[in-house]
Design a protein around this motif. Structure first.
Motif, PDB file in Angstrom:
ATOM      1  N   TYR A  18     131.641   8.260  53.785  1.00 34.56           N
ATOM      2  CA  TYR A  18     131.600   6.832  54.078  1.00 34.56           C
ATOM      3  C   TYR A  18     132.943   6.347  54.599  1.00 34.56           C
ATOM      4  CZ  TYR A  18     134.116   6.321  49.686  1.00 34.56           C
ATOM      5  OH  TYR A  18     135.050   6.420  48.687  1.00 34.56           O
ATOM      6  N   GLU A  19     132.928   5.129  55.110  1.00 37.95           N
ATOM      7  CA  GLU A  19     134.145   4.489  55.586  1.00 37.95           C
ATOM      8  C   GLU A  19     134.236   3.105  54.947  1.00 37.95           C
ATOM      9  OE1 GLU A  19     136.299   3.269  59.781  1.00 37.95           O
ATOM     10  OE2 GLU A  19     134.215   3.905  59.805  1.00 37.95           O
ATOM     11  N   PRO A  20     135.308   2.827  54.209  1.00 33.14           N
ATOM     12  CA  PRO A  20     135.491   1.467  53.695  1.00 33.14           C
ATOM     13  C   PRO A  20     135.748   0.507  54.860  1.00 33.14           C
ATOM     14  CG  PRO A  20     136.925   3.030  52.552  1.00 33.14           C
ATOM     15  CD  PRO A  20     136.351   3.730  53.733  1.00 33.14           C
ATOM     16  N   ARG A  47     135.064  -5.507  52.803  1.00 31.47           N
ATOM     17  CA  ARG A  47     134.673  -5.370  51.391  1.00 31.47           C
ATOM     18  C   ARG A  47     133.336  -4.664  51.239  1.00 31.47           C
ATOM     19  NH1 ARG A  47     135.676 -11.321  49.336  1.00 31.47           N
ATOM     20  NH2 ARG A  47     136.207 -11.787  51.481  1.00 31.47           N
ATOM     21  N   THR A  48     133.011  -3.800  52.201  1.00 30.64           N
ATOM     22  CA  THR A  48     131.771  -3.031  52.158  1.00 30.64           C
ATOM     23  C   THR A  48     132.093  -1.562  52.411  1.00 30.64           C
ATOM     24  OG1 THR A  48     131.328  -3.224  54.525  1.00 30.64           O
ATOM     25  CG2 THR A  48     130.501  -4.995  53.113  1.00 30.64           C
ATOM     26  N   VAL A  49     131.079  -0.736  52.350  1.00 35.84           N
ATOM     27  CA  VAL A  49     131.227   0.659  52.754  1.00 35.84           C
ATOM     28  C   VAL A  49     130.163   0.961  53.798  1.00 35.84           C
ATOM     29  CG1 VAL A  49     132.292   1.524  50.653  1.00 35.84           C
ATOM     30  CG2 VAL A  49     129.821   1.506  50.826  1.00 35.84           C
ATOM     31  N   PRO A  79     135.573   1.925  46.388  1.00 39.89           N
ATOM     32  CA  PRO A  79     135.577   2.799  47.567  1.00 39.89           C
ATOM     33  C   PRO A  79     136.845   3.621  47.754  1.00 39.89           C
ATOM     34  CG  PRO A  79     135.782   0.506  48.233  1.00 39.89           C
ATOM     35  CD  PRO A  79     135.513   0.521  46.762  1.00 39.89           C
ATOM     36  N   TYR A  80     137.947   3.220  47.139  1.00 33.75           N
ATOM     37  CA  TYR A  80     139.207   3.937  47.349  1.00 33.75           C
ATOM     38  C   TYR A  80     139.489   4.980  46.271  1.00 33.75           C
ATOM     39  CZ  TYR A  80     139.741   0.505  50.951  1.00 33.75           C
ATOM     40  OH  TYR A  80     139.518  -0.251  52.074  1.00 33.75           O
ATOM     41  N   ARG A 100     130.476   1.974  46.268  1.00 36.91           N
ATOM     42  CA  ARG A 100     130.548   0.552  46.605  1.00 36.91           C
ATOM     43  C   ARG A 100     131.468  -0.194  45.639  1.00 36.91           C
ATOM     44  NH1 ARG A 100     129.042  -4.099  45.123  1.00 36.91           N
ATOM     45  NH2 ARG A 100     127.914  -3.387  43.304  1.00 36.91           N
TER      46      ARG A 100
END
Length: 71
Positions: free
Chosen positions: A55-57, A60-62, A28-29, A25
């Motif tokens: 997960y997928e960004p 501004r969340t995941v 994420p990148y 969180r």
């Protein structure tokens, strides 16, 4: 659902998975994209010693897609 899977994890696994989700969180990148070439989705995987999160960004969340525990 992810919540159902998390409810079945042992206590030590739950702590590790939650810590990994918090790490994802916050940045994420930082983890590699594992989506197939040409995919419109950006799927990433993060690993700790015994846990992993796919997960997928999104904005501004995941969005957690899968979690796993190898313990």
């Amino acid at each position: 659902m992810v919540f159902e899977v998390m409810a079945e994890l042992p206590v030590e696994a739950l702590g590790e998975v939650l810590a990994l989700i918090e790490t994802v969180r916050c940045d994420p990148y930082a983890w590699p994209c594992v989506a197939d070439l040409g995919s419109v989705e950006e799927i990433r995987e993060a690993w700790s010693d015994l846990a992993w999160v796919q997960y997928e960004p999104v904005d501004r969340t995941v969005q957690i897609r899968e979690i796993g525990w190898a313990g």
